[in-house]
Design an enzyme around this catalytic site. Structure first.
Site, short mmCIF file in Angstrom:
data_model
loop_
_atom_site.label_atom_id
_atom_site.label_comp_id
_atom_site.label_asym_id
_atom_site.label_seq_id
_atom_site.Cartn_x
_atom_site.Cartn_y
_atom_site.Cartn_z
CB SER A 240 11.19 67.79 209.99
OG SER A 240 12.31 68.51 209.50
CG ASP A 241 7.29 72.93 208.03
OD1 ASP A 241 8.14 73.44 207.25
OD2 ASP A 241 6.15 73.38 208.16
CD1 TRP A 242 14.08 74.50 205.61
CD2 TRP A 242 12.69 72.78 205.35
NE1 TRP A 242 14.46 73.80 204.47
CE2 TRP A 242 13.63 72.75 204.29
CE3 TRP A 242 11.73 71.77 205.40
CZ2 TRP A 242 13.63 71.77 203.29
CZ3 TRP A 242 11.72 70.80 204.39
CH2 TRP A 242 12.66 70.81 203.37
CB THR A 243 13.40 74.60 212.57
OG1 THR A 243 12.11 75.25 212.57
CG2 THR A 243 14.38 75.39 211.71
N GLY A 244 11.38 71.57 212.27
CA GLY A 244 10.28 70.91 212.97
C GLY A 244 10.69 69.76 213.87
#
Length: 831
Positions: A240-244
C-alpha cells in the site's frame, strides 16, 4: 530453525519450482497469528522478521530519484539523480536502465531491499503537483522507460516498485478522490503505462495508490487482480501507499502488505475477519507467500539463493547523474548562440535566484539528502577559463519561505565542529542523547528520536555572508521556542492549515525575525521543539534558515540588467520553488513565480545574447520564448545539475533531450487541465485524448496549438532522415519493424531520436489523431550514418473494447522527430 528449511540440502534459487513449493509450504506452516502479523509493516519502513523460519526484515525506501534509506539524516547521504521528467526526456531505455542500476547500488549500500519507484502515473494535466516525479504524458514512452528503470534496479538484486497503481494523476484530495475513468482509456493509457514494467521487466513489487478508481479505493480494487495478476502474471507484493489500506476489505482484494506498521487497519481486525469467515485463510496464505517470495528474491529468507547473484559492474553514481542531466536537457530554441565559445568570452553574467539556489529535486517523499549539489553558477564558474569574469545577480526572488542555511555558514558551538548540535531532552529537561548534524533542515520519520524524548533542542552559530538586514526563522508544525543571540523572539504554536504532509515538510508554517548584522558576524541560534504526546505517524520536521525578502523588486531587475549589459553573454536561470512543485498539492497555474518573466524580458532587451535555462520539473509558461536567443530546459537536474548545464552551454556535451510532455503557450489553451475533484470525483472526460493526443484533437477542431510539441528538441548538429522501410502488410497480433536511415549532416557529433507514430483516418473506432508507436535514438559523428530500427508492438494497432481488438484495414506509419512534425508516411495493411 524451521524443519522445512533445515531439510534443504542446497539452497534453491528464488523463482525456481523447488523454491516456489518450499516458500508456499513455509507460508502454510506459520500460525494464523504469524501470518497476519507479517501482512502489516513492523515499523515505518520494514516488514516483520520471523527468526524461526530464517526470515529477516525487508526494508523499503523512497525513491524514485535517489535512495534515502530509513531516515532523512543528511549524514547518511544519497546520490541525487535528476527527476523522472528529466530521465524520460532522454528517450533512452538504456539510460533508464543505468539510472535504475545506480538506485539498486545505492539501495544495497544503505541496506535497502526495495526501492519505492518508479512513479509512472501519466502527465494528464500540467497542473499535477507530482508531475516532476512522473515520466511522460504518453503511455508507450512511459512504459518503455519504466521497464528500463525496473530492469536496472532489479539487476542489483533489489526490488523495484512501480507506483501509484492506478489513475493517480493529481494530488488534490488525493486520499479521498475518486478517479472516474472509462474502461478503454483505463486500459489503453493508464494501465498500459504500467504493463511493460510488469510483463517485460517483471517488477517484484507494485504500490497501490490512495485514490479510488471508479468508486472503489485502490487497495480494495479488483484492478489489483485483473489485469495485474491474472493477465500480466504479476507474482510480487502489492504494497500500500503509506496509510493507503482503509479496512480489512483490502484483504479480500489482492492487496498484500499494509504500510506503515506496526498499527494499521489489519492486525487484530484481520485476525478476527479470518476467524469469522469474512476473509479466507487461503487469501492470507497467498499474501504471505508473496511476501516470502520477495524476501527470498532479495536475500532476506535463509535457505534460498537470492534472485540475483551475478551483479553487473559498478557504475559511478555521480557520473550517471551528470550523464542523465545532460541527455535529458532539452534545447527548445537556439538562434546560433549556443554552444558558447569559452575561448572568445571575456565576461558572463549569470542571473537568477535559481542560478545560485537551484532546485535539483522535487518536494515530498522523493527527497533525498545528497552529499553536495552543484548550482549553475558554480558549474559555470568551474568550467569557464580563469580569465573570464563571471558576475552574479539574483534579479528576481523565486524561493518562498525559509530556506535552510548553507552548511558552510553553520558552526556547532557544543562540539566545536561545523554544523548544528541537536539534543533530545526528557520531560524534566535532562539530556537523553545528542548528535552533531550538518544541516539545518532536520527531519525524523519513524526513527531517530529516542524513547522518552519530550523535546528537541537545536543550537548553532550562524555566520552572515553579507552585511545588512537578515530575516532568520524557524518553520515547523507544533510548539517551538526560538532564540536569537540570547533574546527569545518566539515561544508559541505554529499551526499547519494545509494538513498536507508535503506542504508541512517543504513549506512549513514559520516565524521569521529581522536582525541586522555586519559581514562575517556570528549569530547564536537556539530553538527548542516540544514533541507531541501522540502521533498517528511518527513524523517531525524542523527547518532553521533565512527567508529572502526583497524590498524593491525593480532594483533587483535593474542590477541584473546592468550586469547583462556589461557582459558578453547573459545566462538567466528561471524556475519554480518548493511551494509550487511538490507532493501533496497541485499547482494553481503554470506561471514562473515572482518577477522572473519581467527579468528575462529586461535582460534580453539589454543584451540580445541571452540564454535562458529553465529549472522546473514540469511545464511553465514562457511568454518571452521568441525574444531570447536560446532556451534550454534543464528540469530538476540532480546533484550534478550545474556541471551538466555548463557542459551543454559551453559545447562540451550535446543537449540530448526531447520533450516527454507538451508545453503550452497559455494556461487557457491546455485541453486537459482540471485536477480538482467535483463532489469527490475527478472525471477523466477526455477519454483516450490526453497530452499531445488532446492537443492534436483540439488543433484539428480549430483550437490553439502548444508552444512546444511532444517529442520536440534541438541539438548542435543536423540530421537527415532517409526513406523509411516497413512491410506493407502485417497480420494482427504481430510486431512491425521500421528501418530508418539516419545521417549526421552537421559539423559536430550529436544524437537524433527517430519517432514513429500511427494514424488511421478512416476508422469505425474513435482514435487519436495520431499516437506514438515506437522510437529509437542514434549517436553519430559528423557524416556518420546508421540504420535505426524501431519496433512497433502489435498492441499499437489494437484498441480495447471488452478485450483487445484489431480493426483490419489500412494504417499509416508516420516517421519524424516530434508529434507535430512534417512526417514521412507509408501505408501498412493490417490483416
Amino acid at each position: 530453525m524451521n524443519p522445512i528449511l533445515s531439510a534443504a540440502v542446497t539452497a534453491p534459487a528464488a523463482g525456481s519450482p523447488d523454491a516456489e513449493a518450499k516458500i508456499r509450504e513455509i507460508a502454510r506452516s506459520l500460525s494464523l497469528e504469524q501470518q497476519v502479523q507479517l501482512l502489516t509493516g513492523a515499523d515505518v519502513w520494514s516488514t516483520h522478521n520471523i527468526p524461526e523460519i530464517g526470515l529477516s526484515r525487508v526494508v523499503m525506501s523512497d525513491g524514485p530519484a535517489g535512495v534515502r534509506g530509513e531516515d532523512f539524516d543528511e549524514r547518511h547521504d544519497s546520490v541525487s539523480l535528476p527527476s523522472s521528467s528529466a530521465l524520460s526526456a532522454t528517450w533512452s531505455v538504456e539510460t533508464a536502465r543505468r539510472y535504475g542500476q545506480v538506485l539498486g547500488q545505492e539501495a544495497r549500500r544503505k541496506g535497502v531491499h526495495a526501492v519505492l519507484g518508479p512513479t509512472i502515473n501519466l502527465h494528464r494535466s500540467p497542473l499535477g503537483g507530482r508531475h516532476f516525479e512522473c515520466m511522460s504524458e504518453d503511455p508507450r514512452l512511459t512504459a518503455t522507460m519504466a521497464a528500463g528503470y525496473v530492469t536496472g534496479v532489479q539487476s542489483m538484486g533489489v526490488g523495484a516498485t512501480p507506483k501509484h497503481y492506478l489513475a493517480n494523476e493529481a494530488e488534490t484530495d488525493r486520499f479521498t478522490a475518486d478517479s472516474v475513468v472509462d474502461e478503454r482509456p483505463l486500459r489503453e493509457l493508464y494501465l498500459a503505462a504500467f504493463e511493460d514494467a510488469i510483463t517485460e521487466a517483471r517488477a517484484w513489487l507494485v504500490m497501490s495508490s490512495y485514490n479510488s478508481i471508479n468508486g472503489t479505493t485502490a487497495s480494495e480494487n479488483k484492478l489489483l487482480e485483473t489485469p495485474l495478476s491474472t493477465e500480466w502474471g504479476f507474482d510480487g507484493v502489492v504494497v500500500s501507499d503509506w496509510t493507503g489500506v482503509r479496512s480489512v476489505d483490502a484483504a479480500n482484494a489482492h492487496q498484500d502488505l499494509e504500510m506503515p506498521g506496526p498499527v494499521g487497519h489489519w492486525g487484530p481486525k484481520l485476525l478476527a475477519a479470518v476467524n469469522d469467515g469474512h476473509v479466507s485463510r487461503d487469501a492470507i496464505v497467498e499474501k504471505v507467500t508473496r511476501i516470502l517470495r520477495l524476501a527470498a528474491r532479495v536475500g532476506s529468507l535463509e535457505g534460498f539463493a537470492p534472485a540475483v547473484t551475478d551483479l553487473p559492474a559498478q557504475l559511478d553514481g555521480a557520473a550517471v547523474a551528470r550523464e542523465v542531466a545532460v541527455r535529458g536537457a532539452v534545447l527548445v530554441r537556439n538562434k546560433g548562440l549556443l554552444p558558447l565559445d569559452a575561448a572568445s568570452l571575456s565576461s558572463v553574467a549569470v542571473i537568477g535566484h535559481n542560478a545560485d539556489e537551484a532546485r535539483t529535486q522535487g518536494g515530498g517523499s522523493a527527497t533525498v539528502m545528497p552529499k553536495y549539489t552543484v548550482s549553475p553558477l558554480e558549474g559555470l564558474r568551474r568550467a569557464l577559463p580563469d580569465g573570464v569574469k563571471v558576475t552574479y545577480a539574483r534579479g528576481a526572488k523565486v524561493a518562498e519561505g525559509i530556506q535552510a542555511f548553507p552548511r558552510t555558514s553553520l558552526h556547532n558551538p557544543v562540539s566545536d565542529v561545523p554544523g548544528i548540535r541537536v539534543s533530545f531532552l526528557a520531560a524534566d529537561g535532562t539530556e537523553i542523547s545528542g548528535e552533531d548534524r550538518l544541516a539545518s533542515h532536520l527531519i525524523w520519520f519513524g526513527i531517530g528520536i529516542p524513547d522518552g524524548a519530550a523535546s528537541i533542542r537545536m543550537e548553532a552559530d550562524w555566520t552572515a555572508e553579507t552585511a545588512g538586514i537578515h530575516h532568520l526563522g524557524v518553520g515547523t508544525v507544533g510548539r517551538i521556542r526560538f532564540v536569537l543571540d540570547g533574546t527569545e523572539v518566539f515561544n508559541g504554536e505554529l499551526e499547519d492549515e494545509t494538513e498536507v504532509l508535503g506542504a508541512a515538510l517543504f513549506d512549513p508554517p514559520k516565524t521569521v525575525h529581522a536582525i541586522e548584522t555586519t559581514h562575517g558576524q556570528r549569530v547564536r541560534i537556539e530553538a527548542e521543539y516540544q514533541l507531541p504526546e501522540e502521533q498517528v505517524i511518527p513524523f517531525t520536521a524542523v527547518l532553521l534558515g533565512e527567508e529572502t525578502v526583497v524590498a524593491d523588486p525593480q532594483a533587483e531587475i535593474d542590477a541584473a540588467v546592468a550586469a547583462a549589459r556589461a557582459s558578453d553573454v547573459a545566462v538567466v536561470v528561471v524556475g519554480t520553488n518548493a511551494a509550487i512543485e511538490s507532493e501533496g498539492f497541485d499547482r494553481k497555474d503554470l506561471d514562473l513565480p515572482g518577477y522572473q518573466n519581467q527579468l528575462v524580458e529586461a535582460v534580453a532587451a539589454a543584451n540580445p545574447r541571452t540564454v535562458v535555462v529553465v529549472n522546473s520539473g514540469s511545464p511553465v509558461l514562457m511568454p518571452w520564448l521568441d525574444a531570447v536567443d536560446a532556451v534550454l530546459l534543464g528540469w530538476f537536474g540532480g546533484q550534478e545539475f550545474g556541471n551538466a548545464i555548463a557542459d551543454i552551454l559551453l559545447g562540451l556535451e550535446e543537449p540530448g533531450g526531447r520533450l516527454p510532455t507538451t508545453w503550452p503557450a497559455a494556461l487557457e489553451d491546455v485541453p486537459v487541465l482540471n485536477t480538482t475533484p467535483v463532489d469527490g470525483k475527478v472525471t477523466y472526460a477526455e477519454g483516450i485524448h490526453i497530452g499531445y493526443r488532446a492537443w492534436l484533437k483540439q488543433e484539428a477542431e480549430g483550437g490553439a496549438a502548444p508552444a512546444l510539441p511532444f517529442g520536440y528538441g534541438l541539438g548542435y548538429t543536423t540530421f537527415e532522415l532517409g526513406t523509411a522501410h516497413a512491410p506493407q502488410v502485417v497480420q494482427a497480433g504481430n510486431d512491425v519493424v521500421v528501418h530508418v536511415p539516419v545521417k549526421n549532416t552537421g559539423t559536430r557529433t550529436g544524437r537524433e531520436v527517430v519517432q514513429v507514430y500511427l494514424d488511421r483516418t478512416e476508422s469505425a473506432v474513435e482514435r487519436p489523431v495520431r499516437w506514438l508507436a515506437g522510437y529509437a535514438g542514434t549517436h553519430l559523428a559528423t557524416n556518420g550514418t546508421d540504420s535505426v530500427e524501431i519496433r512497433i508492438p502489435a498492441r499499437a494497432f489494437a484498441h480495447y473494447d471488452g478485450g483487445w481488438q484489431f480493426e483490419r484495414g489500412t494504417f499509416r506509419i508516420l516517421v519524424g522527430r516530434h508529434a507535430s512534425d512534417d512526417f514521412q508516411s507509408m501505408e501498412i495493411e493490417l490483416r
